[in-house]
Design a protein around this motif. Structure first.
Motif, PDB file in Angstrom:
ATOM      1  N   LYS A 119       1.371   1.994   5.677  1.00 54.99           N
ATOM      2  CA  LYS A 119       0.151   1.144   5.843  1.00 54.99           C
ATOM      3  C   LYS A 119       0.021   0.217   5.007  1.00 54.99           C
ATOM      4  N   LYS A 120       0.835   0.279   3.742  1.00 54.52           N
ATOM      5  CA  LYS A 120       1.077  -0.807   2.735  1.00 54.52           C
ATOM      6  C   LYS A 120       1.808  -1.823   3.038  1.00 54.52           C
ATOM      7  N   LEU A 121       2.822  -1.436   3.689  1.00 50.76           N
ATOM      8  CA  LEU A 121       3.898  -2.752   3.982  1.00 50.76           C
ATOM      9  C   LEU A 121       3.518  -3.780   5.046  1.00 50.76           C
ATOM     10  N   PRO A 122       3.862  -4.874   4.689  1.00 51.81           N
ATOM     11  CA  PRO A 122       3.303  -5.960   5.531  1.00 51.81           C
ATOM     12  C   PRO A 122       3.718  -5.681   7.010  1.00 51.81           C
ATOM     13  N   ILE A 181       3.067  -1.483  -3.050  1.00 52.42           N
ATOM     14  CA  ILE A 181       3.320  -0.317  -2.916  1.00 52.42           C
ATOM     15  C   ILE A 181       2.673   1.122  -3.620  1.00 52.42           C
ATOM     16  N   SER A 182       2.833   0.606  -5.118  1.00 51.79           N
ATOM     17  CA  SER A 182       2.575   1.568  -5.963  1.00 51.79           C
ATOM     18  C   SER A 182       1.497   0.813  -7.206  1.00 51.79           C
ATOM     19  N   TYR A 342      10.541   9.232   8.898  1.00 54.21           N
ATOM     20  CA  TYR A 342       9.456   8.438   7.831  1.00 54.21           C
ATOM     21  C   TYR A 342      10.213   7.752   7.014  1.00 54.21           C
ATOM     22  N   PHE A 343      11.136   8.363   6.110  1.00 55.77           N
ATOM     23  CA  PHE A 343      11.970   7.433   5.126  1.00 55.77           C
ATOM     24  C   PHE A 343      12.528   6.468   5.741  1.00 55.77           C
ATOM     25  N   ILE A 344      13.175   6.528   6.923  1.00 56.33           N
ATOM     26  CA  ILE A 344      13.934   5.613   7.625  1.00 56.33           C
ATOM     27  C   ILE A 344      12.945   4.628   8.175  1.00 56.33           C
ATOM     28  N   ASP A 345      11.644   4.776   8.530  1.00 53.53           N
ATOM     29  CA  ASP A 345      10.738   4.025   8.850  1.00 53.53           C
ATOM     30  C   ASP A 345      10.475   2.918   7.863  1.00 53.53           C
ATOM     31  N   LEU A 346      10.146   3.605   6.618  1.00 54.16           N
ATOM     32  CA  LEU A 346       9.827   2.850   5.118  1.00 54.16           C
ATOM     33  C   LEU A 346      11.065   2.057   4.820  1.00 54.16           C
TER      34      LEU A 346
END
Length: 353
Positions: A119-122, A181-182, A342-346
């Motif tokens: 949710k933090k990615l554009p 992201i962090s 989920y990792f692949i999503d990110l």
């Protein structure tokens, strides 16, 4: 006059009620954005001090703590079969569970409910096999190029040139994570510890783990060297405050992918490539087979060594820990341990493929 037996029964009921109250309270906290933010901020305040307390100890103090706890619980479980000690032992078990559950939730458990990184990615696009294939070709070439620059043993298997240098690089790269992201602070404290349970871990499929009671990052020192740098980066992501496993993978990826340390970069590139292949495997197995055929000779040797290690250590423990870890992940709002999506999503959203 109240007898000792009555007092013991009363105390047991109080502690059993307290445990139930904790379950309900932390469940309620997990539904509150205010409380989740509170625990996230608390972790930021305490993590440096927490790591400092235990980092100087040359062995894994957390593992010793688990051993002592295991002996304590085993003794009192056995004592429960004795009529004379049953009530007292049940009372002590209840008290111990209450204390450890409370510490776990305050120091760690509530972090599983933080705002997901996705949710933090554009952009938040759905992953596709075609996009994954593009990245697979990219990381295959990266692995080939980096692997040629690394050290290997007499059998041509990858070996880490300097593990301390890898750990130092991970701590340095923690402070360079993208701000969107962090926003988490990097304490820069080396608290990487080889696990005392390494012989058992080799048969469980567990590569490493974070101890929330001592803030140590444990890794299995018996693993093939291709695993260790990225596993360390992954566990260091937990130390930063990323609780979800696949998010720790992604933060570990960010830590290692542009590193100037060749061992860390190769291990990260290789993990990313394997994750992409696992994602594609059931959708286009022929593509995966073709990529594996196109591994460099050095990579093929590394893969063969990994496979031999896994085959040697397969067994009931592997199945049992895989099953229990899967249940644990799902109970903490995560996907199962064998799911890479989920990792692949990110990854795909970050790479903007």
């Amino acid at each position: 006059m109240v007898t000792n037996t009555t007092k013991t029964i009363y105390k047991k009921r109080v502690w059993a009620g307290l445990l139930l109250a904790q379950f309900l309270l932390f469940f309620a906290f997990s539904r509150s954005s205010v409380m989740i933010s509170f625990f996230e901020n608390f972790f930021e305040i305490q993590k440096k001090f927490h790591q400092l307390i235990f980092s100087w100890i040359p062995f894994s103090f957390g593992d010793v703590l688990y051993i002592l706890l295991g002996i304590f619980l085993l003794y009192h479980v056995i004592s429960c079969f004795s009529k004379k000690n049953r009530k007292n032992s049940l009372f002590k078990i209840l008290v111990s569970i209450n204390i450890f559950y409370f510490i776990y939730q305050v120091f760690w458990g509530m972090l599983y409910f933080q705002t997901p990184i996705i949710k933090k990615l554009p952009s938040q696009k759905e992953p596709t096999v075609d996009k994954a294939k593009i990245l697979t070709l990219k990381y295959l070439q990266k692995c080939k190029d980096t692997r040629k620059l690394t050290k290997e043993d007499k059998n041509g298997i990858f070996v880490i040139a300097d593990l301390k240098a890898v750990q130092k690089e991970i701590l340095y790269r923690q402070a360079l994570l993208p701000g969107n992201i962090s926003g988490k602070k990097a304490p820069g404290i080396n608290s990487f510890k080889p696990s005392l349970f390494k012989n058992i871990m080799s048969y469980t499929g567990i590569l490493g783990y974070y101890n929330p009671f001592t803030a140590e990052s444990q890794f299995n020192s018996q693993l093939p060297n291709t695993f260790i740098p990225f596993t360390s980066a992954h566990e260091s992501s937990h130390q930063l405050g990323f609780a979800r496993e696949q998010e720790a993978n992604f933060v570990g990826y960010l830590i290692g992918i542009n590193s100037k340390n060749l061992d860390l970069r190769y291990s990260t590139e290789y993990f990313t490539l394997k994750s992409l292949l696992n994602y594609i495997a059931d959708k286009d197995p022929d593509f995966v087979k073709n990529i594996l055929r196109n591994y460099s000779q050095e990579m093929k040797k590394d893969r063969a060594y990994e496979k031999a290690f896994m085959m040697k250590h397969q067994g009931l423990l592997d199945d049992f820990f895989g099953f229990t870890n899967n249940l644990f992940l799902k109970s903490n709002q995560q996907e199962g341990s064998i799911t890479y999506s989920y990792f692949i999503d990110l990854l795909l959203n970050y790479e903007k493929v």
